[in-house]
Design a protein around this motif. Structure first.
Motif, PDB file in Angstrom:
ATOM      1  N   UNK A 168       1.311  -1.214   4.293  1.00 22.16           N
ATOM      2  CA  UNK A 168       2.543  -0.441   4.419  1.00 22.16           C
ATOM      3  C   UNK A 168       3.128   0.000   3.109  1.00 22.16           C
ATOM      4  N   UNK A 169       2.293   0.247   2.119  1.00 24.71           N
ATOM      5  CA  UNK A 169       2.798   0.728   0.836  1.00 24.71           C
ATOM      6  C   UNK A 169       3.462   2.083   1.027  1.00 24.71           C
ATOM      7  N   UNK A 170       4.764   2.240   0.710  1.00 26.43           N
ATOM      8  CA  UNK A 170       5.439   3.526   0.961  1.00 26.43           C
ATOM      9  C   UNK A 170       4.788   4.680   0.224  1.00 26.43           C
ATOM     10  N   UNK A 171       4.369   4.452  -1.033  1.00 30.28           N
ATOM     11  CA  UNK A 171       3.781   5.552  -1.797  1.00 30.28           C
ATOM     12  C   UNK A 171       2.465   6.005  -1.197  1.00 30.28           C
ATOM     13  N   UNK A 172       1.609   5.039  -0.791  1.00 30.66           N
ATOM     14  CA  UNK A 172       0.317   5.395  -0.223  1.00 30.66           C
ATOM     15  C   UNK A 172       0.473   6.109   1.107  1.00 30.66           C
ATOM     16  N   UNK A 173       1.340   5.591   1.963  1.00 35.94           N
ATOM     17  CA  UNK A 173       1.543   6.210   3.274  1.00 35.94           C
ATOM     18  C   UNK A 173       2.144   7.610   3.127  1.00 35.94           C
ATOM     19  N   UNK A 174       3.133   7.756   2.241  1.00 32.88           N
ATOM     20  CA  UNK A 174       3.768   9.059   2.058  1.00 32.88           C
ATOM     21  C   UNK A 174       2.782  10.068   1.480  1.00 32.88           C
ATOM     22  N   UNK A 175       1.929   9.632   0.556  1.00 35.62           N
ATOM     23  CA  UNK A 175       0.934  10.555   0.007  1.00 35.62           C
ATOM     24  C   UNK A 175      -0.035  11.031   1.084  1.00 35.62           C
ATOM     25  N   UNK A 176      -0.445  10.094   1.968  1.00 35.08           N
ATOM     26  CA  UNK A 176      -1.334  10.481   3.052  1.00 35.08           C
ATOM     27  C   UNK A 176      -0.642  11.433   4.017  1.00 35.08           C
ATOM     28  N   UNK A 177       0.626  11.208   4.284  1.00 34.07           N
ATOM     29  CA  UNK A 177       1.373  12.081   5.185  1.00 34.07           C
ATOM     30  C   UNK A 177       1.477  13.493   4.581  1.00 34.07           C
ATOM     31  N   UNK A 178       1.772  13.552   3.308  1.00 34.00           N
ATOM     32  CA  UNK A 178       1.906  14.862   2.663  1.00 34.00           C
ATOM     33  C   UNK A 178       0.588  15.634   2.723  1.00 34.00           C
ATOM     34  N   UNK A 179      -0.524  14.932   2.488  1.00 32.78           N
ATOM     35  CA  UNK A 179      -1.818  15.602   2.532  1.00 32.78           C
ATOM     36  C   UNK A 179      -2.151  16.076   3.939  1.00 32.78           C
ATOM     37  N   UNK A 180      -1.737  15.304   4.951  1.00 33.13           N
ATOM     38  CA  UNK A 180      -1.980  15.726   6.322  1.00 33.13           C
ATOM     39  C   UNK A 180      -1.153  16.952   6.688  1.00 33.13           C
ATOM     40  N   UNK A 181       0.089  16.955   6.262  1.00 26.60           N
ATOM     41  CA  UNK A 181       0.974  18.074   6.608  1.00 26.60           C
ATOM     42  C   UNK A 181       0.500  19.374   5.958  1.00 26.60           C
ATOM     43  N   UNK A 182      -0.105  19.288   4.778  1.00 23.34           N
ATOM     44  CA  UNK A 182      -0.572  20.488   4.083  1.00 23.34           C
ATOM     45  C   UNK A 182      -2.040  20.797   4.355  1.00 23.34           C
ATOM     46  N   UNK A 224       2.538   6.702  14.549  1.00 18.23           N
ATOM     47  CA  UNK A 224       2.482   5.514  15.407  1.00 18.23           C
ATOM     48  C   UNK A 224       2.263   4.255  14.585  1.00 18.23           C
ATOM     49  N   UNK A 225       1.442   4.343  13.550  1.00 16.59           N
ATOM     50  CA  UNK A 225       1.201   3.177  12.703  1.00 16.59           C
ATOM     51  C   UNK A 225       2.467   2.771  11.955  1.00 16.59           C
ATOM     52  N   UNK A 226       3.253   3.756  11.493  1.00 12.49           N
ATOM     53  CA  UNK A 226       4.502   3.441  10.800  1.00 12.49           C
ATOM     54  C   UNK A 226       5.495   2.776  11.743  1.00 12.49           C
ATOM     55  N   UNK A 227       5.534   3.195  12.975  1.00  9.54           N
ATOM     56  CA  UNK A 227       6.449   2.563  13.928  1.00  9.54           C
ATOM     57  C   UNK A 227       6.024   1.116  14.208  1.00  9.54           C
ATOM     58  N   UNK A 228       4.725   0.884  14.353  1.00  7.38           N
ATOM     59  CA  UNK A 228       4.267  -0.479  14.630  1.00  7.38           C
ATOM     60  C   UNK A 228       4.465  -1.393  13.426  1.00  7.38           C
TER      61      UNK A 228
END
Length: 807
Positions: free
Chosen positions: A530-544, A559-563
């Motif tokens: 649940x590293x915030x930086x790693x998860x946020x970087x992956x989210x940004x790459x998915x959105x773009x 879903x993984x962030x909610x769990x």
């Protein structure tokens, strides 16, 4: 057959098996086998997808030069040449019997005469023969015969001139010699006759005591020797008598001498049959001659007789010939290969034709390896006692579980011979073996394998594919979750690892969608933790990202962030387990960016030999995770094979905390996939308690070594069940009599022996008892022994028997 030595299956192009990077050894090299090449044949930067290529890899005339044949004998103790080895009979036998030179035993123990009764009968027969000879010699049996008291000497008198019988005759010495030879003939006839009455053959067979020469001590034989003959003649007569006694002894052995019994038509089933006729000599390759391949058969037969063809070559070429019979279109390529290379035809992709060292007895004609001898023990069936015990793919296909404390011989007397046998069969293009052991265990020399993977070692040339060359994120997540938390699945919510597999799939799926590969261990640990930086970087790459399915992968990440916000999130446990693999020692081992040479278990479609050395000493928990990963990937790869002609086997020298619920279910399915596993444990306590019974039921071969604990013995005793046996109960009761004489006799008996007169009452009944009880397994199995039960893939069962692993 393709020009590169591979085959097509079902009309599709087969992926070629990668060849060694370096050139193969030339025929002039002196060593018997070449060392493995720097680049393993089945390892590459990008592991190819599974193909449907069969295992009969036949070299074509355009293939490189082959190494020389091995210098040592085909196997220890089977003869000086392969021709002699091929001619040894291999009769059909029950599962687990060493068939090479096997001599069947009767199904039940014959009723033997007690030793006391046997010797008494033999002595009485001897005394009777002595009496008959004495009566003949002294003339007591001839008084009422019309020919006189020496009627039994008439044959020698008819055969010799009358002039020889005079003491003054020059031929008296010849008459003396002829007379004593005749006496010896009469004694021999008496010996044979009374020997049969006294059952002397049985005495000879049991104790090796020859009684026939004792007849030379019969009365009158020496006393009546002529005194007019000089001392030289007397010595000569003594020599003749001794010679006759030796002849009589040989005649006495006619009843137990196999060559004479065969000549007289009296051979028993347990005697070795004569060698096969020349028309059926396996050294002349009769199968090829029958198919019209006379030139190929002559080339191979010449190699057999010259000694340039080893048992591995024979098994490999026979394997290729079986493939030709299945697919006749391969016949021209097979013929050209044999014509060009002879004994080196259809070579293994590595170019190696034998192992550098053998420590066990192997029979590649049947695929067996001898591990011991059935002990001469009352618990063993009489037909199996003193027979060799062997393992083969037909038995290992049901998987084998061996349990015994450290030092009981699991590695030396079981795992090492099995791995050695599978390596030989791999060289014969019959099997694929992956052996997993601790670093420094010396399971087999490095030269015996195509690839040695030293996990965590700086000098390692190859690493493991963490995801097993899977293309589906869900499949990769399932095998990885099995390795990480499979041993703790019983205590997880839901009782299995499905939640862990889902959590991993929700991360590695989006990562692969963006980067085109699965995450490495450090990256996966950050994401699952649940590293915030790693998860946020992956989210940004998915959105773009413009990759197809990016929106669906983004929902998975949400879903993984909610769990991860829940208190019972499985990600915490997964991150803790990944930390054991995210160590500096493994920094360059589980790479997924294509920079390393990764090995995947999908390669078991090829006849490979791989050994994986685990860092048990410094990274015990990481070693167990890797062992579970290998077991999960092996079962998936074995069940997913399109071509199952190769026997695939995974050998775990130490399966501590490796067995999981999913692996037990997968082991049961390996029987239909021509694959199996060999698991060695120090105790069943290393398996979760709910899985101990299912594990014993999932494997077909069970082996309990000496020194087993009673709690482990109870599990084996329960799995082996019970049997009906006959018991005898003896009851003694005192005899009470009212007769005065009987009372006096009983009183004298009690006065002499100190015991009252009793009578025995014997009760015989059938009872059901355990085949081997927990106490017997714990305390009655001698050192160097084990109790082994076997099951074939076809369903034949062999009850547990005591095996001496030292012979």
């Amino acid at each position: 057959m393709n020009t590169d030595g591979t085959h097509d299956s079902r009309g599709t192009r087969a992926n070629p098996v990668p060849r060694p990077a370096g050139p193969p050894p030339q025929p002039s090299t002196p060593p018997p086998s070449a060392p493995p090449p720097a680049a393993a044949p089945w390892a590459s930067p990008v592991v190819p997808p599974p193909s449907s290529a069969p295992s009969e890899h036949a070299a074509t005339p355009t293939s490189p030069a082959l190494p020389p044949s091995p210098a040592h004998a085909p196997a220890p103790g089977i003869g000086a040449s392969v021709a002699d080895w091929l001619r040894i009979p291999r009769p059909q036998a029950e599962p687990g019997i060493w068939r090479l030179g096997h001599r069947p035993r009767p199904p039940e123990e014959p009723d033997q005469v007690p030793a006391r009764q046997l010797f008494s009968g033999a002595l009485v027969a001897y005394l009777c023969g002595w009496l008959v000879w004495s009566l003949l010699w002294n003339g007591y049996l001839g008084g009422w015969w019309i020919f006189g008291d020496r009627w039994w000497l008439l044959p020698i008198q008819w055969l010799t001139p009358e002039s020889w019988r005079s003491r003054d005759s020059a031929n008296v010495e010849l008459y003396v010699v002829a007379s004593y030879l005749y006496y010896a003939l009469v004694i021999g006839l008496l010996a044979v006759g009374f020997g049969r009455i006294g059952n002397w053959n049985e005495v000879w067979r049991r104790y090796g005591i020859p009684l026939w020469p004792l007849f030379v001590l019969l009365p009158g034989f020496w006393r009546e020797m002529p005194r007019t003959v000089d001392w030289l003649t007397t010595v000569s007569n003594i020599y003749y008598v001794l010679l006759v006694a030796a002849v009589i002894a040989v005649v006495g052995r006619v009843g137990t001498w196999p060559p004479v019994r065969r000549r007289l038509g009296m051979a028993t089933p347990d005697e070795t049959p004569p060698p096969p006729s020349a028309e059926a000599d396996p050294a002349d390759w009769p199968e090829l001659r029958a198919a019209g391949l006379t030139e190929a058969a002559a080339r191979l037969a010449e190699a057999v007789h010259r000694g340039t063809l080893s048992d591995v070559d024979y098994a490999r070429i026979r394997r290729a010939w079986q493939g030709v019979r299945t697919r006749p279109e391969r016949l021209p390529a097979f013929t050209d290969t044999v014509r060009a290379h002879g004994a080196g035809a259809c070579a293994h992709p590595s170019g190696v034709r034998d192992l550098p060292l053998r420590t066990a007895s192997h029979d590649l004609a049947t695929g067996q390896v001898r591990i011991g001898t059935a002990a001469d023990h009352p618990r063993n069936p009489y037909a199996r006692r003193t027979t060799g015990v062997a393992l083969e793919p037909g038995l290992l296909g049901t998987s084998l579980l061996a349990v015994g404390p450290a030092g009981s011989g699991k590695t030396v007397r079981l795992v090492r011979p099995v791995v050695e046998s599978l390596c030989l069969q791999a060289l014969a293009n019959r099997a694929a073996v992956v052996a997993v052991t601790a670093y420094g265990a010396a399971l087999a020399p490095d030269d015996s394998f195509d690839l040695v993977i030293a996990v965590g070692r700086p000098d390692a040339t190859h690493d493991l594919d963490l995801y097993g060359s899977a293309d589906d994120p869900d499949e990769a997540a399932r095998t990885l979750s099995e390795a990480l938390v499979g041993d703790l699945a019983a205590g997880l919510p839901g009782g299995d690892s499905r939640r862990a597999a889902t959590a991993l799939a929700q991360l590695i799926g989006p990562y692969r969608s963006v980067h085109g590969r699965f995450p490495a261990v450090p990256e996966l640990r950050e994401l699952i933790g649940g590293s915030p930086a790693a998860v946020q970087a992956l989210r940004t790459e998915l959105e773009t990202s413009a990759a197809p399915g990016a929106a669906a992968q983004l929902r998975e990440l949400d879903a993984r962030e909610r769990q991860s916000a829940r208190g019972d999130d499985i990600g915490v446990l997964l991150a803790e387990r990944l930390a054991f693999l995210d160590r500096p020692a493994f920094a360059d081992f589980f790479r997924t960016d294509g920079s390393g040479r990764s090995f995947s278990l999908r390669a078991i479609e090829h006849p490979l030999r791989v050994r994986v050395d685990l860092p048990e000493r410094g990274h015990a928990e990481a070693s167990r995770i890797i062992a579970r990963l290998l077991l999960a990937q092996f079962t998936d790869a074995a069940l997913a094979r399109a071509d199952r002609s190769l026997f695939a086997c995974l050998v775990l020298d130490d399966a501590t905390y490796t067995v999981t619920g999913d692996s037990v279910r997968a082991i049961q399915r390996l029987r239909s996939a021509n694959a199996g596993v060999v698991l060695a444990l120090r105790t069943l306590e290393d398996v979760p308690d709910p899985l101990r019974g299912p594990l014993l039921g999932a494997v077909g071969c069970r082996m309990a070594f000496s020194g087993l604990g009673p709690w482990d013995g109870g599990r084996f005793a329960e799995s082996w069940g019970t049997e009906w046996v006959q018991t005898r109960d003896v009851t003694n009761r005192q005899i009470i009599s009212d007769e005065p004489l009987t009372k006096a006799v009983h009183f004298m008996r009690r006065l002499v022996t100190g015991k009252a007169a009793t009578a025995e009452a014997v009760t015989v009944r059938e009872v059901e008892r355990e085949r081997w009880s927990a106490s017997e397994l714990a305390h009655s199995v001698p050192a160097g022994h084990a109790v082994l039960s076997l099951t074939t893939v076809g369903g034949e069962h062999v009850p547990p028997m005591l095996v001496d692993l030292r012979t």
